[in-house]
Scaffold this active site. Structure first.
Site, PDB file in Angstrom:
ATOM      1  N   ASN A   1      11.786  18.005  10.261  1.00 40.24           N
ATOM      2  CA  ASN A   1      10.574  18.014   9.442  1.00 40.24           C
ATOM      3  C   ASN A   1       9.382  17.393  10.163  1.00 40.24           C
ATOM      4  O   ASN A   1       8.275  17.935  10.161  1.00 40.24           O
ATOM      5  CB  ASN A   1      10.854  17.280   8.118  1.00 40.24           C
ATOM      6  CG  ASN A   1       9.660  17.344   7.183  1.00 40.24           C
ATOM      7  OD1 ASN A   1       9.064  18.404   6.992  1.00 40.24           O
ATOM      8  ND2 ASN A   1       9.278  16.209   6.644  1.00 40.24           N
TER       9      ASN A   1
ATOM     10  N   LYS B   1       5.595  -1.165   9.147  1.00 43.19           N
ATOM     11  CA  LYS B   1       4.851   0.081   8.947  1.00 43.19           C
ATOM     12  C   LYS B   1       3.948  -0.030   7.714  1.00 43.19           C
ATOM     13  O   LYS B   1       2.764   0.280   7.762  1.00 43.19           O
ATOM     14  CB  LYS B   1       5.891   1.165   8.689  1.00 43.19           C
ATOM     15  CG  LYS B   1       5.683   2.457   9.387  1.00 43.19           C
ATOM     16  CD  LYS B   1       6.751   3.448   8.944  1.00 43.19           C
ATOM     17  CE  LYS B   1       7.938   3.485   9.858  1.00 43.19           C
ATOM     18  NZ  LYS B   1       8.846   4.612   9.562  1.00 43.19           N
TER      19      LYS B   1
ATOM     20  N   HIS C   1       8.493  -9.433   0.229  1.00 42.44           N
ATOM     21  CA  HIS C   1       7.187 -10.088   0.078  1.00 42.44           C
ATOM     22  C   HIS C   1       6.238  -9.234  -0.770  1.00 42.44           C
ATOM     23  O   HIS C   1       5.270  -9.731  -1.326  1.00 42.44           O
ATOM     24  CB  HIS C   1       6.563 -10.417   1.451  1.00 42.44           C
ATOM     25  CG  HIS C   1       5.981  -9.226   2.145  1.00 42.44           C
ATOM     26  ND1 HIS C   1       6.760  -8.239   2.704  1.00 42.44           N
ATOM     27  CD2 HIS C   1       4.698  -8.848   2.358  1.00 42.44           C
ATOM     28  CE1 HIS C   1       5.971  -7.305   3.228  1.00 42.44           C
ATOM     29  NE2 HIS C   1       4.718  -7.658   3.041  1.00 42.44           N
TER      30      HIS C   1
ATOM     31  N   SER D   1       3.991   8.925   0.466  1.00 47.80           N
ATOM     32  CA  SER D   1       4.954   8.508  -0.560  1.00 47.80           C
ATOM     33  C   SER D   1       4.271   7.558  -1.544  1.00 47.80           C
ATOM     34  O   SER D   1       4.525   7.611  -2.750  1.00 47.80           O
ATOM     35  CB  SER D   1       6.132   7.763   0.076  1.00 47.80           C
ATOM     36  OG  SER D   1       7.130   8.661   0.480  1.00 47.80           O
TER      37      SER D   1
ATOM     38  N   LYS E   1      15.709   0.637   3.782  1.00 50.79           N
ATOM     39  CA  LYS E   1      16.256   1.875   4.350  1.00 50.79           C
ATOM     40  C   LYS E   1      17.659   2.063   3.815  1.00 50.79           C
ATOM     41  O   LYS E   1      18.359   1.079   3.538  1.00 50.79           O
ATOM     42  CB  LYS E   1      16.313   1.767   5.882  1.00 50.79           C
ATOM     43  CG  LYS E   1      16.393   3.097   6.567  1.00 50.79           C
ATOM     44  CD  LYS E   1      15.034   3.744   6.534  1.00 50.79           C
ATOM     45  CE  LYS E   1      14.880   4.920   7.417  1.00 50.79           C
ATOM     46  NZ  LYS E   1      13.439   5.167   7.626  1.00 50.79           N
TER      47      LYS E   1
ATOM     48  N   THR F   1       4.307  13.081   7.595  1.00 49.95           N
ATOM     49  CA  THR F   1       4.608  12.284   8.786  1.00 49.95           C
ATOM     50  C   THR F   1       4.091  13.006  10.033  1.00 49.95           C
ATOM     51  O   THR F   1       3.437  12.403  10.895  1.00 49.95           O
ATOM     52  CB  THR F   1       6.120  11.994   8.897  1.00 49.95           C
ATOM     53  OG1 THR F   1       6.591  11.559   7.630  1.00 49.95           O
ATOM     54  CG2 THR F   1       6.411  10.928   9.932  1.00 49.95           C
TER      55      THR F   1
HETATM   56  N1  GLU Z   1      11.679   7.983   6.040  1.00 52.12           N
HETATM   57  C1  GLU Z   1      10.269   7.881   6.243  1.00 52.12           C
HETATM   58  C2  GLU Z   1       9.960   6.775   7.237  1.00 52.12           C
HETATM   59  O1  GLU Z   1      10.802   6.377   8.008  1.00 52.12           O
HETATM   60  C3  GLU Z   1       9.493   7.792   4.944  1.00 52.12           C
HETATM   61  C4  GLU Z   1       9.736   6.601   4.092  1.00 52.12           C
HETATM   62  C5  GLU Z   1       9.087   6.672   2.712  1.00 52.12           C
HETATM   63  O2  GLU Z   1       8.348   7.604   2.466  1.00 52.12           O
HETATM   64  O3  GLU Z   1       9.362   5.786   1.927  1.00 52.12           O
HETATM   65  O4  GLU Z   1       8.865   6.328   7.339  1.00 52.12           O
END
Ligand code: GLU
Length: 476
Positions: free
Chosen positions: A239, A100, A71, A368, A112, A200
Site C-alpha cells: 500500500n 511519529k 503521555h 488516521s 503497535k 502514507t
Molecule cells: N501503521 C501505520 C504506521 O505505522 C499507521 C498507524 C495509524 O494510522 O495509526 O504509521
C-alpha cells in the site's frame, strides 16, 4: 530470515536500534535521566496466545499489542500480520509511533499490534476468525477503545481487517455511540475517511518533494532542485510503496526500478507504475515486465544508481553489509526502521541525506487522526461548509465580474467556485502537516548544527514528550 542471519547484519535488537537513536538525540538535552528512561520504555506489553480452529485442527496463534506511551491518550498504531512478528519488533514499532505522532502533532501515544501469521497462505475466513478473536482478547484486557487504544492497518492488513475489528468491538459494546472511533483505516462505507488508503504514500511524496525544493540540501548532494526528472527506486509495492510510486510518477519523477519479493525490474528510461501493477495482476509477478530488465536478487535493486531510494517494505533492509554499495543521494524511509544504526553511520559518511521514518511515513497516522475526529464528530469533513463556501465564492465572483467588467470563463468558474470536499480537506491537512513537519526538524538540525535529520527528528519528538510529562507531573 533466520535468527543467525539477522544477527549477522545487525548486532543489536531492533528495540536497541531505536534506543541508540534516542540516546544520540537526548545528548542535546539536559533532562533528568529517569524521565528519559521512562520515555524510552514501553508502558504496557500484552502478549497473547489464543486457539483458533483451522479446518479440523486447533492452532495456537501468537499475537501482541504494545502501548509504548500513555503521555497522550488514546494510544495509536497499526496491526501487522506477518510470520516475522515478535515482541521486540512490535515494541520497537510502537516506540516509533510515539515519536511519529509527536513530530506531526497528532495527540496520541504510540502503540503497535501484531499477529504471527502468513495471511497470504490463509483463507479469508480464517483471517476473519483470527482478527475477531484477537479483537476480543484486546477488549477483555481493555486494550482497545476510542479513548484507550485505536489500531489501524499496517504490513499485511487493510480495510477489511479494520472493518472486522470495528464490527466485533461494536457488538460487544452495543450502544457505544463512539464505537466507530475504536479503529481507523476502515472502508469509507464503514466510517472511514476519504484519502486514508493512500495517505502514507502521499505523505512520503510530500516530504521528499519538500526536501527537493531546498537549494542548500540539493547542492549538498549534487542535485538540482525540484523533483522532476529525479531517478527513483522503490522497494516494496504494498500500500505504501505503490501509492508513493504513483505520486512520484504522476509529478515527474522517473521510477527506474521497482523491487518486490520475487525480484526487481529496471528500466533507466522509467517504468509506468500503473502498467506494472496491471502486469502484476495478470501474471502474478512484476518480473518480465515489457521493456525492463529483470534483477533476480531483489536486494540488488537497492544498490543501483539513482537519486532517490525509497525502501517501503520491512525493517533492516539496509545494513552494514550492503550500505557501502548504496548509490542513492537521498534515502526516504517509507518503511519503519529500514536502516540499521551501523548502516546509518556508513551512509552518513557517504554524504547521503536520510529522511527518517518517524517523520516521513507519518502521513498514515495523520490521516488516521482525521478519521478518528470524523468518527467522534459523527459528520463527514466539509459537510457543513461546502455549499456555504460555494455560495460565498459565487457572490465574490459576481462582484469581481461587475467591478472589472470582465466575464470569467465557465472552466475558470468551475475551479474557483468549488467548495472543499472531504478528500480536499484531508489532502490539504496532510500536505500542510508534512511540509511543516519537515521544516520543524530541518530548522532544528540547522540551528543546533545536528549532523542528520534523524537525530533532529528524535530530538524534536523527545522535547515535546518531555514537555508533556513536565506539565502533567508524575502521578504518585
Ligand atoms: N501503521 C501505520 C504506521 O505505522 C499507521 C498507524 C495509524 O494510522 O495509526 O504509521
Amino acid at each position: 530470515m533466520s535468527k543467525k542471519n539477522q544477527n549477522k547484519i545487525n548486532s543489536y535488537s531492533f528495540f536497541n536500534c531505536i534506543e541508540k537513536n534516542f540516546d544520540k538525540a537526548s545528548r542535546y538535552l539536559s533532562i533528568e535521566q529517569g524521565l528519559l528512561n521512562q520515555i524510552k520504555s514501553c508502558n504496557s506489553v500484552y502478549r497473547i496466545h489464543f486457539p483458533v480452529k483451522i479446518g479440523k485442527n486447533i492452532e495456537v496463534i501468537e499475537a501482541y499489542r504494545v502501548q509504548h506511551s500513555h503521555h497522550k491518550l488514546p494510544c495509536k498504531g497499526g496491526i501487522r500480520y506477518s510470520t516475522k512478528v515478535n515482541q521486540d519488533e512490535i515494541m520497537t514499532l510502537s516506540a516509533l509511533m510515539t515519536y511519529k505522532c509527536a513530530i506531526v502533532d497528532v495527540p496520541f501515544g504510540g502503540a503497535k499490534g501484531g499477529i504471527k501469521i502468513d495471511p497470504q497462505k490463509m483463507s479469508e475466513e480464517n483471517i476473519e476468525t483470527i482478527t475477531r478473536r484477537y479483537t476480543l482478547e484486546l477488549i477483555k484486557k481493555n486494550f482497545i477503545g476510542p479513548g484507550i487504544d485505536v489500531p489501524a492497518p499496517d504490513y499485511g492488513t487493510g480495510e477489511k481487517e479494520m472493518s472486522w475489528i470495528f464490527d466485533t468491538f461494536s457488538s460487544i459494546r452495543p450502544g457505544d455511540i463512539d464505537a466507530l472511533a475504536c479503529v481507523t483505516g476502515k472502508p469509507v462505507s464503514q466510517g472511514g475517511v476519504r484519502g486514508r488508503k493512500e495517505a502514507t504514500g502521499l505523505g512520503v511524496f510530500y516530504g521528499i518533494r519538500e526536501l527537493c525544493q531546498m537549494k542548500e540540501d540539493m547542492a549538498y548532494v549534487g542535485l538540482n532542485t525540484g523533483l522532476i526528472g529525479k531517478k527513483i527506486i522503490i522497494q516494496g509495492l504494498g500500500n505504501v510503496g505503490y501509492h508513493a510510486a504513483s505520486f512520484f510518477h504522476q509529478y515527474g519523477g522517473i521510477i527506474v526500478a521497482l523491487a518486490e519479493r520475487e525480484g526487481a525490474i529496471y528500466n533507466k528510461k522509467g517504468l509506468d507504475v500503473h502498467e506494472v501493477i496491471l502486469h502484476l495482476k495478470n501474471t502474478g509477478s512484476i518480473l518480465n515486465f515489457p521493456g525492463s530488465k529483470n534483477i533476480k536478487n531483489t536486494e540488488n535493486a537497492l544498490e543501483l544508481e539513482c537519486d532517490i531510494l525509497i525502501p517501503a517494505a520491512l525493517e533492516n533492509v539496509i545494513h552494514k553489509r550492503n550500505a557501502h554499495r548504496i548509490q542513492a543521494k537521498i534515502i526516504g524511509e517509507a518503511a519503519n526502521g529500514p536502516i540499521t544504526p551501523e548502516a546509518d553511520e556508513i551512509l552518513e559518511k557517504k554524504g547521503i541525506i536520510i529522511v527518517p521514518d518517524i517523520y516521513l511515513n507519518a502521513g498514515g497516522v495523520t490521516v488516521s487522526y482525521f478519521e478518528w475526529l470524523k468518527n467522534l464528530s459523527h459528520v463527514r469533513h466539509g459537510r457543513m461548509e461546502k455549499r456555504f463556501s460555494e455560495n460565498m465564492n459565487a457572490e465574490l465572483l459576481q462582484v469581481i465580474e461587475t467591478t472589472c467588467n470582465k466575464k470569467i470563463s465557465n472552466e475558470e468558474k468551475k475551479i474557483i467556485l468549488r467548495g472543499a470536499r472531504e478528500i480536499d480537506l484531508v489532502r490539504s491537512g496532510l500536505e500542510d502537516t508534512m511540509i511543516s513537519g519537515f521544516h520543524k526538524i530541518r530548522d532544528l538540525k540547522k540551528s543546533l548544527k545536528i549532523d542528520n535529520l534523524r537525530t533532529a527528528a528524535f530530538l524534536f519528538a523527545i522535547n515535546k514528550i518531555v514537555d508533556s510529562y513536565e506539565k502533567l507531573g508524575i502521578f504518585p
